[in-house]
Scaffold this active site. Sequence first.
Site, PDB file in Angstrom:
ATOM      1  N   GLY A  46     -12.040 -27.866 -14.738  1.00  0.00           N
ATOM      2  CA  GLY A  46     -11.635 -26.742 -14.159  1.00  0.00           C
ATOM      3  C   GLY A  46     -12.885 -26.308 -13.513  1.00  0.00           C
ATOM      4  CD  GLN A  51     -17.636 -22.333 -13.063  1.00  0.00           C
ATOM      5  OE1 GLN A  51     -16.421 -22.852 -13.036  1.00  0.00           O
ATOM      6  NE2 GLN A  51     -18.337 -23.094 -14.028  1.00  0.00           N
ATOM      7  CB  CYS A  94     -19.052 -23.481 -19.062  1.00  0.00           C
ATOM      8  SG  CYS A  94     -18.902 -22.670 -17.644  1.00  0.00           S
ATOM      9  CG  LEU A  95     -18.508 -28.025 -14.765  1.00  0.00           C
ATOM     10  CD1 LEU A  95     -17.698 -28.208 -13.695  1.00  0.00           C
ATOM     11  CD2 LEU A  95     -19.182 -29.319 -15.155  1.00  0.00           C
ATOM     12  CG  HIS A 136     -13.434 -21.908 -19.529  1.00  0.00           C
ATOM     13  ND1 HIS A 136     -14.532 -22.339 -20.443  1.00  0.00           N
ATOM     14  CD2 HIS A 136     -14.192 -21.872 -18.446  1.00  0.00           C
ATOM     15  CE1 HIS A 136     -15.750 -22.600 -19.867  1.00  0.00           C
ATOM     16  NE2 HIS A 136     -15.537 -22.727 -18.482  1.00  0.00           N
ATOM     17  CD  GLU A 137     -12.198 -22.975 -15.130  1.00  0.00           C
ATOM     18  OE1 GLU A 137     -12.898 -22.285 -14.501  1.00  0.00           O
ATOM     19  OE2 GLU A 137     -12.315 -23.997 -15.688  1.00  0.00           O
ATOM     20  CG  HIS A 140     -15.911 -19.032 -14.926  1.00  0.00           C
ATOM     21  ND1 HIS A 140     -17.259 -18.856 -15.147  1.00  0.00           N
ATOM     22  CD2 HIS A 140     -15.550 -20.146 -15.527  1.00  0.00           C
ATOM     23  CE1 HIS A 140     -17.678 -19.753 -15.894  1.00  0.00           C
ATOM     24  NE2 HIS A 140     -16.531 -20.812 -16.111  1.00  0.00           N
TER      25      HIS A 140
HETATM   26  O1  GNR Z   1     -15.118 -29.292 -17.560  1.00  0.00           O
HETATM   27  C1  GNR Z   1     -14.790 -28.485 -18.354  1.00  0.00           C
HETATM   28  N1  GNR Z   1     -14.340 -28.639 -19.684  1.00  0.00           N
HETATM   29  C2  GNR Z   1     -13.970 -27.641 -20.278  1.00  0.00           C
HETATM   30  C3  GNR Z   1     -13.858 -27.933 -21.721  1.00  0.00           C
HETATM   31  C4  GNR Z   1     -13.269 -27.157 -22.653  1.00  0.00           C
HETATM   32  C5  GNR Z   1     -12.919 -25.882 -22.546  1.00  0.00           C
HETATM   33  C6  GNR Z   1     -13.222 -25.302 -20.929  1.00  0.00           C
HETATM   34  C7  GNR Z   1     -13.521 -26.204 -19.986  1.00  0.00           C
HETATM   35  S1  GNR Z   1     -13.641 -25.649 -18.812  1.00  0.00           S
HETATM   36  C8  GNR Z   1     -15.069 -26.752 -18.007  1.00  0.00           C
HETATM   37  C9  GNR Z   1     -15.285 -26.590 -16.501  1.00  0.00           C
HETATM   38  C10 GNR Z   1     -15.664 -25.134 -16.327  1.00  0.00           C
HETATM   39  O2  GNR Z   1     -16.873 -24.965 -16.518  1.00  0.00           O
HETATM   40  N2  GNR Z   1     -14.740 -24.299 -15.795  1.00  0.00           N
HETATM   41  O3  GNR Z   1     -15.380 -23.264 -15.536  1.00  0.00           O
HETATM   42 NI    NI Z   2     -16.734 -22.638 -17.041  1.00  0.00          NI
END
Ligand code: GNR
Ligand code: NI
Length: 174
Positions: A46, A51, A94-95, A136-137, A140
């Site tokens: 995601g 980001q 999270c990236l 999670h997104e 952000h």
């Molecule tokens: O790549 C991603 N893997 C992930 C794993 C567990 C819970 C959430 C995520 S999202 C993350 C990519 C990201 O940072 N999206 O904002």
């Molecule tokens: Ni993230």
Amino acid sequence: MTLREILIAPDPRLKVKSEPVERVDDALRSLMDDMLETMHEAPGIGLAAVQIGVAKQVIVMDLAKEGEAPEPRYFVNPEIIWESEDFHHYEEGCLSLPEYYEEVERPAEVKVRFLDYEGEIRELHCTEMLAVCIQHEMDHLEGILFVDHLTRLKRQMILRKLSKAKKQQAAELA
Ligand code: GNR
Ligand code: NI
């Protein structure tokens, strides 16, 4: 399509609240294409526009496993219209927080209303990984990172290590 640079915490641009999109047009689709390519390349499942430093309410996602056909999903101006009372925990990454993984508790299921790639209004009942990822997104879009759900001690430990790594990298480049 262009690969964009993913911002790494701590970065004040990750704390900005994203603005709603006024129109889903070709310029926005081009942004979503760049985001999908950047996310696949990372690789991640995601990505929120903030980001890559674009504070608009835009999310891309692809939960297809390696070797499976891609399943790109696009969420513009998403809103949570229902959430389950029961919570699940999942080890999130999270990236923007590379190499850190911690358990986060969230509602197990959510229903989301959003605009899709064509600008059509849609609703989606999200469970399992889709529920984890969309929440999670959407965090952000509010300037919230998964470490904001942890204890202050854990959050500060992670952010300090990332900050140190950034300073070290800057020194090596100088
Ligand atoms: O790549 C991603 N893997 C992930 C794993 C567990 C819970 C959430 C995520 S999202 C993350 C990519 C990201 O940072 N999206 O904002
Ligand atoms: Ni993230």
